[in-house]
Design an enzyme around this catalytic site. Structure first.
Site, mmCIF file in Angstrom:
data_model
loop_
_atom_site.group_PDB
_atom_site.id
_atom_site.type_symbol
_atom_site.label_atom_id
_atom_site.label_comp_id
_atom_site.label_asym_id
_atom_site.label_seq_id
_atom_site.Cartn_x
_atom_site.Cartn_y
_atom_site.Cartn_z
ATOM 1 N N ASP A 16 0.856 -1.147 -0.212
ATOM 2 C CA ASP A 16 -0.103 -0.067 -0.111
ATOM 3 C C ASP A 16 0.712 1.157 -0.068
ATOM 4 O O ASP A 16 2.085 1.352 0.451
ATOM 5 C CB ASP A 16 -0.907 0.212 1.319
ATOM 6 C CG ASP A 16 -1.975 1.057 1.131
ATOM 7 O OD1 ASP A 16 -2.207 1.422 0.023
ATOM 8 O OD2 ASP A 16 -2.803 1.182 2.327
ATOM 9 N N ASN A 64 -11.207 -2.504 -5.194
ATOM 10 C CA ASN A 64 -10.435 -1.292 -5.784
ATOM 11 C C ASN A 64 -11.075 -1.016 -7.208
ATOM 12 O O ASN A 64 -10.674 0.033 -7.730
ATOM 13 C CB ASN A 64 -8.911 -1.898 -6.103
ATOM 14 C CG ASN A 64 -8.093 -1.810 -5.137
ATOM 15 O OD1 ASN A 64 -7.191 -2.573 -4.873
ATOM 16 N ND2 ASN A 64 -8.320 -0.841 -4.142
HETATM 17 C C1 IPE Z 1 -5.268 -2.696 0.002
HETATM 18 O O1 IPE Z 1 -5.033 -1.316 -0.262
HETATM 19 C C2 IPE Z 1 -5.341 -3.283 -1.273
HETATM 20 C C3 IPE Z 1 -4.158 -3.453 -1.884
HETATM 21 C C4 IPE Z 1 -2.903 -3.165 -1.462
HETATM 22 C C5 IPE Z 1 -4.338 -4.143 -3.322
HETATM 23 P P1 IPE Z 1 -6.319 -0.222 -0.349
HETATM 24 O O2 IPE Z 1 -5.404 1.035 -0.500
HETATM 25 O O3 IPE Z 1 -7.132 -0.512 -1.320
HETATM 26 O O4 IPE Z 1 -6.996 -0.221 0.979
HETATM 27 P P2 IPE Z 1 -7.706 0.897 1.868
HETATM 28 O O5 IPE Z 1 -8.722 1.360 0.923
HETATM 29 O O6 IPE Z 1 -6.732 2.017 2.175
HETATM 30 O O7 IPE Z 1 -8.386 0.122 3.040
HETATM 31 C C1 IPE Z 2 -1.256 0.248 -3.403
HETATM 32 O O1 IPE Z 2 -1.523 1.688 -3.341
HETATM 33 C C2 IPE Z 2 -1.932 -0.165 -4.773
HETATM 34 C C3 IPE Z 2 -3.118 -0.675 -5.065
HETATM 35 C C4 IPE Z 2 -4.119 -0.717 -4.140
HETATM 36 C C5 IPE Z 2 -3.220 -1.226 -6.426
HETATM 37 P P1 IPE Z 2 -2.493 2.626 -3.268
HETATM 38 O O2 IPE Z 2 -3.034 3.103 -4.682
HETATM 39 O O3 IPE Z 2 -3.507 2.369 -2.681
HETATM 40 O O4 IPE Z 2 -1.861 3.936 -2.769
HETATM 41 P P2 IPE Z 2 -2.603 5.009 -1.480
HETATM 42 O O5 IPE Z 2 -3.168 4.176 -0.613
HETATM 43 O O6 IPE Z 2 -3.796 5.598 -2.304
HETATM 44 O O7 IPE Z 2 -1.341 5.900 -1.380
HETATM 45 MG MG MG Z 3 -4.027 2.470 -0.612
#
Ligand code: IPE
Ligand code: IPE
Ligand code: MG
Length: 230
Positions: A16, A64
């Site tokens: 993340d 997502n």
């Molecule tokens: C979890 O991260 C999913 C992945 C890393 C693929 P998210 O960024 O989607 O999680 P939330 O929304 O902060 O809980």
């Molecule tokens: C994790 O990084 C990747 C995926 C969930 C695909 P994020 O895209 O959630 O990054 P933040 O949480 O917005 O910084």
């Molecule tokens: Mg994230």
């Protein structure tokens, strides 16, 4: 690596912080995802070189899809490009690749690559790389229940139940790492982490490197696992 280190057999990572990594640099979020792929390569190499048998990576959750369509489409294309560019080398190194995926929602061009990578690497035994791509912990449990119902099974125990999960036959994670400072599971493994050691780091995923992975393992090595016993 130094002494007194216990290498976990199975590690899972919630990767993340890509978006924040980019925003901090005034870059579009997609640049963070591109940079995140480099961190994936490092994490796989680290696992391979240090004898971690199974590495599970959370790449895309069933939630997502709520993101703007252009980010979602960018990610699907990035998965495709990354598989095309990197996976043959991983397969040649003896890595078995498995996708943990809700397949019906994924585009055909991703499904084709999932099938091809799994087929080509099915006899590999050096390491297991499990990629949770369109994965949800609740989806996993419910799809298991549906398979059980379809089979007409009337009674089941915990061990048998786990055989219907997408992660079967792989071992539950010993260590779960989440980057970017969020202290939640976000619908990643639910059934599988009942006794997993949890490790959270502020590092954003694109910045997570070998030293950070090693630090997580050092912390893990100092934990006393009890599994309900004393
Ligand atoms: C979890 O991260 C999913 C992945 C890393 C693929 P998210 O960024 O989607 O999680 P939330 O929304 O902060 O809980
Ligand atoms: C994790 O990084 C990747 C995926 C969930 C695909 P994020 O895209 O959630 O990054 P933040 O949480 O917005 O910084
Ligand atoms: Mg994230």
């Amino acid at each position: 690596m130094e002494k007194n280190i216990i290498i976990p057999e199975s590690v899972a990572i919630i990767m993340d912080g890509n978006g924040r990594w980019a925003s901090l640099r005034n870059l579009p979020r997609i640049q963070g995802h591109r940079e995140g792929v480099k961190a994936v390569r490092k994490a796989v190499e680290f696992s391979y070189n240090n004898g971690i048998k199974t590495l599970s990576l959370f790449a895309f959750s069933t939630e997502n899809w709520r993101r703007p369509n252009d980010e979602v489409m960018f990610l699907m294309n990035l998965f495709k490009e990354t598989i095309d560019r990197e996976f043959d080398e991983l397969i040649e190194k003896g890595i078995k690749i498995k996708f943990l995926s809700r397949r019906d929602e994924l585009p055909d061009f991703v499904i084709q690559r999932i099938d091809r990578s799994e087929e080509k690497s099915k006899n590999n035994e050096k390491m297991n790389l499990l990629i949770a791509l369109n994965y949800g912990g609740r989806y996993d449990i419910v799809q298991a229940v549906n398979k059980i119902v379809e089979k007409g099974v009337e009674k089941i125990d915990e061990e048998e139940f786990s055989e219907y999960l997408l992660t079967y036959p792989f071992k539950d994670p010993d260590l779960l790492i989440r980057t970017s400072g969020e202290m939640r599971i976000s619908n990643f493994f639910l059934y599988q982490i009942s006794y997993t050691e949890l490790y959270f780091t502020e590092k954003l995923w694109p910045d997570f490197d070998e030293n950070d992975f090693e630090e997580a393992i050092k912390v893990y090595s100092r934990r006393k696992r009890k599994f309900g016993s004393i």
